[in-house]
Write an enzyme that holds these catalytic residues in place. Structure first.
Site, PDB file in Angstrom:
ATOM      1  N   LYS A  58      -9.179   2.774   2.885  1.00  0.00           N
ATOM      2  CA  LYS A  58      -8.274   3.928   2.979  1.00  0.00           C
ATOM      3  C   LYS A  58      -8.841   5.102   2.194  1.00  0.00           C
ATOM      4  O   LYS A  58      -8.814   6.247   2.652  1.00  0.00           O
ATOM      5  CB  LYS A  58      -6.876   3.543   2.456  1.00  0.00           C
ATOM      6  CG  LYS A  58      -6.125   2.650   3.442  1.00  0.00           C
ATOM      7  CD  LYS A  58      -4.902   1.970   2.860  1.00  0.00           C
ATOM      8  CE  LYS A  58      -4.337   0.980   3.886  1.00  0.00           C
ATOM      9  NZ  LYS A  58      -3.244   0.158   3.384  1.00  0.00           N
ATOM     10  N   GLN A 102       0.169  -0.543  -1.849  1.00  0.00           N
ATOM     11  CA  GLN A 102      -0.458  -1.595  -1.040  1.00  0.00           C
ATOM     12  C   GLN A 102       0.348  -2.896  -1.128  1.00  0.00           C
ATOM     13  O   GLN A 102       0.645  -3.370  -2.229  1.00  0.00           O
ATOM     14  CB  GLN A 102      -1.911  -1.814  -1.517  1.00  0.00           C
ATOM     15  CG  GLN A 102      -2.684  -2.815  -0.694  1.00  0.00           C
ATOM     16  CD  GLN A 102      -2.906  -2.348   0.746  1.00  0.00           C
ATOM     17  OE1 GLN A 102      -3.233  -1.201   1.018  1.00  0.00           O
ATOM     18  NE2 GLN A 102      -2.697  -3.255   1.696  1.00  0.00           N
ATOM     19  N   ASP A 125       3.779   5.412   4.585  1.00  0.00           N
ATOM     20  CA  ASP A 125       3.842   4.130   5.298  1.00  0.00           C
ATOM     21  C   ASP A 125       5.095   4.046   6.176  1.00  0.00           C
ATOM     22  O   ASP A 125       5.216   3.142   7.005  1.00  0.00           O
ATOM     23  CB  ASP A 125       3.859   2.963   4.295  1.00  0.00           C
ATOM     24  CG  ASP A 125       2.505   2.278   4.186  1.00  0.00           C
ATOM     25  OD1 ASP A 125       1.697   2.410   5.136  1.00  0.00           O
ATOM     26  OD2 ASP A 125       2.262   1.605   3.172  1.00  0.00           O
TER      27      ASP A 125
END
Ligand code: NAD
Length: 296
Positions: A58, A102, A125
């Site tokens: 990422k 994460q 997200d």
């Protein structure tokens, strides 16, 4: 007439992701010319090897498209309070446009409390309940990256999805449920199949579009598929064969090729799209924040 079926299209997720990333890069360049720098904060708790690889990728992608990235690595022993404190600081920091925590988190940390603590405007997200609710109401909100990537691949392949019957296999909050909501928004008729469905294969055989997000290697073979359907395989499963290991999806690729008109490979299908859509979400979040502040 030979009756031979045309060769199925292999849906190239790497090429589609490269296109999304090129578009993001161009827009980021334009913003930088106006003195605006989009930034993404990535929070990693613990030292899970797969999570470390995801975070590294990422951060690499962010650099490639000109998005600044800030990496925060906390030990697996950190407390919920410490993690919430970091997220509160990032929420308050106007130079941070996107926050990604994460997953998975260590078992002692309440994942829901963490996801709910992220400012919905920075929730790249799309996991905060405000964005989840907005998606189900058809509002224009930050949307989970993997299903958003699948939708792009489907639109690239089929164009208009209106009236298609889509079967989503799996009902997780991260993939299955938001995928179903996005397909509904695209005017598909949607069936969600899960571990308690009575005859998952029979339901799948009715589908024009199958999206598999289960986490079971090669679960879906040709006997689950209608001739000519489009198959999107989200599954990432590591199979150990002899001394080596390889990645396979939830779909038995060789078998599905005999029925599908188009299919994503694993790897090289949905995976690259997830990161590309994360960069796109960071750009969208940054634009919306600056527009709200009157900077843009
Ligand atoms: P999950 O374990 O949270 O959910 C799995 C779902 O599958 C559940 O809803 C369950 O009801 C359903 N299921 C289980 N067995 C079934 C069966 N026999 N028939 C029908 N449904 C069944 O998993 P997840 O987080 O949604 O991830 C699914 C897969 O997608 C995993 O392999 C994961 O690694 C992969 N994944 C890939 C990406 C990507 O970027 N490509 C992103 C997220 C997840």
């Amino acid at each position: 007439m030979t009756g031979a079926q045309a060769l199925p299209q292999v849906i190239d997720g790497k090429a589609a992701a490269a296109q999304v990333l090129a578009e993001v890069r161009e827009q980021v360049l334009g913003l930088k010319e106006q003195g605006l720098q989009p930034a993404l904060a990535v929070v990693l708790v613990g030292s899970d090897a797969a999570s470390q690889v995801y975070v590294r990728n990422k951060i690499l992608r962010a650099g490639e498209v000109g998005i600044a990235s800030l990496e925060y690595a906390l030990p697996a022993t950190c407390t919920l309070a410490e993690l919430l404190d970091l997220i509160a600081q990032l929420n308050a920091d106007s130079t941070v446009n996107g926050i990604l925590v994460q997953l998975p988190l260590p078992a002692h940390i309440d994942e829901n409390a963490v996801l709910q603590s992220v400012d919905p405007a920075k929730d790249v997200d799309g996991f905060h309940s405000e964005n989840v609710g907005g998606l189900s109401q058809g509002r224009n909100v930050l949307t989970p990256c993997t299903p958003a990537g699948c939708l792009r691949l489907l639109k690239n392949t089929l164009g208009d999805l209106r009236g298609k019957h889509a079967v989503v296999v799996g009902r997780s909050n991260i993939v299955g449920k938001p995928m179903a909501a996005l397909l509904l928004q695209a005017d598909c008729s949607v069936t969600v199949v899960h571990s308690r469905s009575l005859d998952a294969a029979a339901l799948c055989r009715q589908a024009d579009i199958v999206v598999a997000a289960v986490g079971r290697p090669n679960l879906i073979d040709a006997s689950w598929l209608k001739t000519g359907c489009v198959v999107i395989d989200v599954g990432i499963n590591r199979l150990s064969v002899g001394g080596s290991s390889r990645l396979v999806g939830d779909v038995d690729y060789a078998s599905a090729l005999t029925k599908a008109s188009a299919i994503t490979p694993v790897p090289g299908g949905v995976g690259p799209m997830t990161i590309a859509l994360l960069m796109n979400n960071t750009l969208i979040a940054a634009r919306q924040q600056w527009a709200a502040q009157g900077t843009l």
